[in-house]
Write a protein that holds these residues in place. Structure first.
Motif, short mmCIF file in Angstrom:
data_model
loop_
_atom_site.label_atom_id
_atom_site.label_comp_id
_atom_site.label_asym_id
_atom_site.label_seq_id
_atom_site.Cartn_x
_atom_site.Cartn_y
_atom_site.Cartn_z
N THR A 1 5.01 33.50 155.44
CA THR A 1 4.72 34.50 154.41
C THR A 1 5.83 34.51 153.38
N PRO A 2 5.61 34.00 152.17
CA PRO A 2 6.70 33.98 151.18
C PRO A 2 7.13 35.38 150.75
N THR A 3 6.23 36.35 150.77
CA THR A 3 6.57 37.69 150.27
C THR A 3 7.42 38.48 151.26
N THR A 4 7.78 37.91 152.42
CA THR A 4 8.79 38.54 153.27
C THR A 4 10.20 38.16 152.84
N GLN A 5 10.32 37.30 151.83
CA GLN A 5 11.62 36.89 151.31
C GLN A 5 11.98 37.79 150.12
N LEU A 6 13.10 38.48 150.25
CA LEU A 6 13.52 39.39 149.17
C LEU A 6 13.81 38.62 147.88
N SER A 7 14.29 37.40 148.00
CA SER A 7 14.60 36.62 146.80
C SER A 7 13.35 36.36 145.97
N LEU A 8 12.23 36.04 146.63
CA LEU A 8 10.98 35.81 145.90
C LEU A 8 10.49 37.09 145.25
N ASN A 9 10.50 38.20 145.99
CA ASN A 9 10.01 39.45 145.44
C ASN A 9 10.87 39.94 144.27
N MET A 10 12.18 39.75 144.39
CA MET A 10 13.05 40.11 143.27
C MET A 10 12.83 39.17 142.09
N GLY A 11 12.52 37.91 142.38
CA GLY A 11 12.22 36.97 141.30
C GLY A 11 10.95 37.33 140.55
N LEU A 12 10.01 38.01 141.22
CA LEU A 12 8.82 38.50 140.54
C LEU A 12 9.06 39.84 139.84
N ALA A 13 9.81 40.73 140.51
CA ALA A 13 9.98 42.08 139.99
C ALA A 13 10.93 42.14 138.79
N MET A 14 12.04 41.41 138.86
CA MET A 14 13.07 41.53 137.83
C MET A 14 12.58 41.09 136.44
N PRO A 15 11.98 39.89 136.27
CA PRO A 15 11.55 39.51 134.92
C PRO A 15 10.44 40.42 134.36
N LEU A 16 9.50 40.83 135.23
CA LEU A 16 8.40 41.67 134.74
C LEU A 16 8.92 43.05 134.34
N TRP A 17 9.82 43.62 135.13
CA TRP A 17 10.41 44.92 134.76
C TRP A 17 11.21 44.79 133.47
N LEU A 18 12.00 43.72 133.36
CA LEU A 18 12.80 43.52 132.16
C LEU A 18 11.92 43.33 130.93
N ALA A 19 10.77 42.69 131.10
CA ALA A 19 9.85 42.52 129.98
C ALA A 19 9.34 43.87 129.48
N THR A 20 9.00 44.79 130.40
CA THR A 20 8.54 46.12 129.97
C THR A 20 9.63 46.87 129.23
N VAL A 21 10.88 46.75 129.71
CA VAL A 21 11.99 47.44 129.05
C VAL A 21 12.24 46.87 127.66
N LEU A 22 12.22 45.55 127.53
CA LEU A 22 12.46 44.92 126.23
C LEU A 22 11.35 45.24 125.24
#
Length: 227
Positions: A94-115
């Motif tokens: 299960t790739p989504t049990t890896q925090l690195s993958l989930n942060m790799g999805l969450a960080m750019p999308l959150w930053l896009a909303t802020v920008l």
């Protein structure tokens, strides 16, 4: 040799190829190839109805400027559901049990909303850091608190998805081990434990879909504040 229960959450490598890369491409392999023919059956009708209802519910409270994200939200929802559900199959990763993958999805999308908010409406975006009517002595403290809460959002997105899936998988493994050990000793208790394991598996299927929905829903709420 007794292995750790948390070994299943390590990122395995086979023949020098990280399996997380193969698992990420698997949902695209499962999707049907687009054709020019008109396809209509019960499965595609149900899938179209589900995506339509999902996008309508997400975008209904949002201004028209945020409707451009509809395709991204729907694709991300299906992608996360596919990864979470495939991870419930035996001998899978299960790739989504890896925090690195989930942060790799969450960080750019959150930053896009802020920008987007800082570019389109900087005054309103900065105004979220200070509630209206705040007493003057509390202004510095509230700005610091709101800034911390803003930057902790992507961490909360990634940790929530990781923690829920990890806890469910670990609980399934613990109960399955207990049922296997109790089978020769106390068969009646082992059958009850196996029944509990079946119910927990059904719950984990629901969690896999709900957590994907919650991830996309929170992103839509962050976008709603900035459009």
């Amino acid at each position: 040799m007794t292995l750790s229960f948390f070994d299943q959450f390590m990122s395995p490598v086979y023949l020098g190829i990280p399996l997380i890369a193969i698992a990420l491409t698997l949902p695209w392999v499962l999707l049907p190839t687009p054709t020019t023919r008109w396809l209509s059956n019960r499965l595609l009708t149900l899938q179209g109805w589900f995506i339509n209802r999902f996008t309508n519910q997400l975008l209904l409270p949002m201004s028209p400027a945020g409707h451009k994200w509809a395709l991204l939200f729907a694709s991300l929802m299906l992608f996360l559901i596919s990864l979470n559900m495939l991870g419930l199959l035996p001998y899978t990763f299960t790739p989504t049990t890896q925090l690195s993958l989930n942060m790799g999805l969450a960080m750019p999308l959150w930053l896009a909303t802020v920008l987007i908010g800082m570019r389109n409406q900087p005054t309103v975006s900065l105004g979220h850091l200070l509630p209206e009517g705040t007493p003057v002595p509390l202004i510095p403290v509230l700005i610091i608190i709101e800034t911390i809460s803003l930057f902790i959002r992507p961490l909360a997105l990634g940790v929530r998805l990781t923690a829920n899936l990890t806890a469910g998988h670990l609980l399934i493994q613990l109960i399955a081990t207990a049922a296997f050990v109790l089978l020769p000793l106390m068969p009646a208790v082992a059958i009850l434990t196996a029944t509990l394991l079946f119910l927990l598996t059904l719950l984990e299927v629901a969690v896999a879909m709900i957590q994907a929905y919650v991830f996309v829903l929170l992103l839509s709420l962050y976008l709603q504040e900035n459009v």
